[in-house]
Design a protein around this motif. Sequence first.
Motif, short mmCIF file in Angstrom:
data_model
loop_
_atom_site.label_atom_id
_atom_site.label_comp_id
_atom_site.label_asym_id
_atom_site.label_seq_id
_atom_site.Cartn_x
_atom_site.Cartn_y
_atom_site.Cartn_z
N ALA A 1 -6.34 -2.65 -6.39
CA ALA A 1 -6.86 -4.02 -6.46
C ALA A 1 -8.12 -4.16 -5.62
N GLU A 2 -9.05 -4.99 -6.10
CA GLU A 2 -10.29 -5.27 -5.38
C GLU A 2 -10.22 -6.70 -4.84
N MET B 1 -3.13 11.57 -9.33
CA MET B 1 -3.62 10.23 -9.65
C MET B 1 -4.54 9.74 -8.53
N GLY B 2 -5.60 9.12 -8.92
CA GLY B 2 -6.51 8.55 -7.93
C GLY B 2 -7.22 9.61 -7.13
N ARG C 1 0.84 -1.20 0.00
CA ARG C 1 0.00 0.00 0.00
C ARG C 1 0.88 1.25 0.00
N ALA C 2 0.51 2.25 -0.84
CA ALA C 2 1.23 3.53 -0.91
C ALA C 2 0.27 4.60 -1.38
N PRO C 3 0.49 5.85 -0.97
CA PRO C 3 -0.39 6.94 -1.44
C PRO C 3 -0.28 7.10 -2.96
N ASP D 1 -5.15 5.40 -1.17
CA ASP D 1 -3.93 4.63 -1.39
C ASP D 1 -4.07 3.72 -2.60
N GLU D 2 -2.96 3.57 -3.27
CA GLU D 2 -2.89 2.53 -4.30
C GLU D 2 -2.59 1.21 -3.57
N VAL D 3 -3.34 0.17 -3.91
CA VAL D 3 -3.22 -1.10 -3.19
C VAL D 3 -2.94 -2.22 -4.19
#
Length: 309
Positions: free
Chosen positions: A288-289, A255-256, A248-250, A261-263
């Motif tokens: 990701a889901e 973006m987003g 996990r990262a911001p 967080d990007e996961v």
Amino acid sequence: MSAELSDLYRSLATVADGQELTNPELVRRRADHRARTRIAGTAVAVALLLGAVAVGGWLAIPADGSAPLPPPADTPGPLPTSAAPRPSPSPSASPPPSPTPARSTSSATPEAPTTGAAPPRQPTSIPDRAFFVLPSANRTGLESQVEGPALPMLCGARHPSDSAVVQRRGRYLAYKRPETPAGYVPAGSYRHTITIYRAGRADDALRELRQAVRDCPEQKLADDTRTWRQRVLDPGRYGDESVLFEMRAPYPDGMGEPGADEVRLIRAVRIGDVVTVLWEQGWEYTAAERAQVDADSRRAVAAIVAWLE
């Protein structure tokens, strides 16, 4: 009475020293009486003998008409002689069935359940059918074979189990959401690898992976200024054992969603001596889901089980 008998009787009477003899008629009656008594006694003896035989036979036959009852256990039978031949058993006679032992009703030692499932065989090569197929609603047509590592770098961790690898194959495939029209931007992508280990070494690979994640709670990746955080998640029930962790990262600026967080999700599943890894890598900073990764993980396990059967 005959004349000879009368004359004989008179002669005997003369020499009997003057003793009076019994009247001849009385002697005859007594003789006739003794004869009748002997005949009657013989008839009674015969009748008693026949009655005993009949009664004995009647007693030997049970009322239900079955075979005669055997003598009591304590009644000695005739001793066998060496000259008498032993009777041979009838070929049609069969021994009585052995009694079935009663099952214990005690709960102290319950019967062990049986699954009937055979252990997976030891494979030597990975065919194309070992890789799962996306449902038609998720397919994008973007799929290719890839080389390289099966897992992201975790603080430079080394995996000794890599020396036990028999074969490894990987592929890249992108997926979309069912409601997304064909040709539009995918929802994410996978790096999917399958690895065969030497017998008894696949569990080492999963143990090393868990430890590597715990030993690397955060890190920076090459060409990325962000700090990624790693943690082990509840893996769920997949295969013989599995490991699930997240990165996990911001999101980068612009973006987003702001503050989100990007996961990335990575799941490794062991089936016997085979380990399959589903590494969700996103698509242009998508997250990701878990539901999608879980569903595709089940498909990946089912494909390997079908291959190994």
